[in-house]
Design an enzyme around this catalytic site. Structure first.
Site, PDB file in Angstrom:
ATOM      1  N   MET A   1       0.801  -1.222   0.000  1.00 61.96           N
ATOM      2  CA  MET A   1       0.000   0.000   0.000  1.00 61.96           C
ATOM      3  C   MET A   1       0.832   1.270   0.000  1.00 61.96           C
ATOM      4  O   MET A   1       0.286   2.373   0.005  1.00 61.96           O
ATOM      5  CB  MET A   1      -0.906   0.011   1.250  1.00 61.96           C
ATOM      6  N   ARG A   2       2.178   1.132  -0.007  1.00 64.05           N
ATOM      7  CA  ARG A   2       3.006   2.339   0.071  1.00 64.05           C
ATOM      8  C   ARG A   2       2.774   3.254  -1.124  1.00 64.05           C
ATOM      9  O   ARG A   2       2.770   4.478  -0.991  1.00 64.05           O
ATOM     10  CB  ARG A   2       4.482   1.958   0.183  1.00 64.05           C
ATOM     11  N   ALA A   3       2.567   2.702  -2.301  1.00 60.65           N
ATOM     12  CA  ALA A   3       2.357   3.520  -3.491  1.00 60.65           C
ATOM     13  C   ALA A   3       1.119   4.399  -3.338  1.00 60.65           C
ATOM     14  O   ALA A   3       1.127   5.577  -3.715  1.00 60.65           O
ATOM     15  CB  ALA A   3       2.231   2.638  -4.731  1.00 60.65           C
TER      16      ALA A   3
END
Length: 347
Positions: free
Chosen positions: A245-247
């Site tokens: 989910m970092r993007a």
């Protein structure tokens, strides 16, 4: 007198042909929690020039370079334990992270640094806090800076785990347009001939951009993400088949920083579209075969069908099989009653 120390930095607003890099650096300067900018490209593409130019726009103006041979203590700082025992107080020797606070930390050839050092560096860049611990004694200090890492792909790549932790990535190429090359070289020669006069000519534009950065930082927290913005970010990340989910988080922060830089009253899906490339450049993976999307029960290819069966017969046999059936496994042989053993061979 150190001539290098008194020499001004090349003006950020005078950079030629570096619009994507300039935008990425400005977004990271407005919100350092984005996690820094990784700049990939061949030698001589103004990577360090752009980083120094950005530092000159910031209030503190600090520009700190992390050398390749730096130790972890040089990076994060050290604690004097003897002083802690003698004086009952922590004596902290600041490292490069403390010196870079409110400025720019530049790491050339970041792909050649030890992984542990890069990991520690990225932790602090994202959190804005550095904690030094040694034998039960700890010291914490703020360390908010714009991390700019550069690398030449010909000299090796970063591990995917570290690559993903850089917020944004810009890939630079050699310039083969003759007119653009001339503009770049002319600007550089003019600066080298008279740095002070060159900077004076761009002083108004520099002050205006510095004011925009300060205003954007102030407006950052007043901008909220709407459901439409969240949906657009999620859609782009799904289409790029990113891991984790970092993007999504970085894309939303970058879109907010861009909206603040533009002086917008709200964050729009268009802001997400404008930052998507630099967020996904190092995270995009091979997309799944869309021809099979939505066909969870598609028949197997001919090579996987049972010999002598048609496609319809094969589908029927597959539907009659037990769901979750496991493949056969070898087991230990056991004696079976009623079977006459073979006579033993005579010696």
């Amino acid at each position: 007198m150190n001539v290098a120390a008194t020499r001004p930095a090349f003006p950020f607003t005078a950079l030629v042909g570096q619009a994507p890099l300039q935008r990425a650096l400005l977004l990271a300067a407005i919100d350092p929690a984005i996690g820094g900018v990784l700049v990939s490209g061949p030698r001589g593409t103004a990577k360090s020039t752009a980083a120094r130019a950005l530092a000159a726009l910031l209030p503190d103006g600090a520009f700190v370079t992390l050398p390749l041979g730096a130790s972890e203590e040089k990076l994060i700082g050290t604690l004097d334990l003897e002083a802690a025992l003698r004086e009952s107080a922590v004596r902290f020797a600041p490292g490069l992270l403390a010196r870079a606070h409110e400025g720019v930390l530049y790491v050339d050839e970041v792909n050649l640094l030890p992984d542990a050092l890069v990991d520690a560096l990225l932790d602090v860049a994202a959190s804005g806090v550095n904690t030094v611990e040694r034998d039960g004694v700890s010291h914490t200090h703020e360390a908010r800076f714009v991390l700019v890492g550069t690398m030449n792909p010909e000299e090796g790549e970063l591990r995917p785990q570290l690559l993903d932790r850089f917020g944004l990535m810009v890939e630079l190429d050699n310039r083969y347009d003759t007119a653009e090359r001339q503009r770049i070289v002319k600007a550089r020669l003019a600066f080298d001939a008279n740095p002070q006069a060159f900077c004076v000519a761009h002083e108004a534009a520099q002050h205006e951009l510095a004011a925009r950065i300060a205003a954007a930082r102030t407006a950052l927290e007043s901008l909220a993400w709407s459901d439409a913005v969240h949906e657009r970010a999620a859609q782009l990340c799904v289409e790029a088949a990113v891991d984790g989910m970092r993007a999504d988080l970085v894309m939303l922060r970058a879109a907010r920083a861009l909206a603040a830089l533009d002086g917008a009253a709200r964050i729009a899906p268009g802001h997400v579209d404008q930052v998507a490339d630099v967020v996904l450049a190092h995270r995009r993976r091979a997309l799944p075969d869309r021809s099979s999307a939505g066909r969870d029960h598609a028949p197997p290819p001919p090579s996987q069908q049972r010999h002598g069966e048609t496609q319809e017969e094969n589908q029927q046999s597959e539907s009659n099989s037990d769901w979750g059936e496991l493949p056969p496994e070898p087991v230990a042989a056991k004696a079976v009653k009623g079977v006459i053993p073979l006579p033993a061979k005579k010696r």
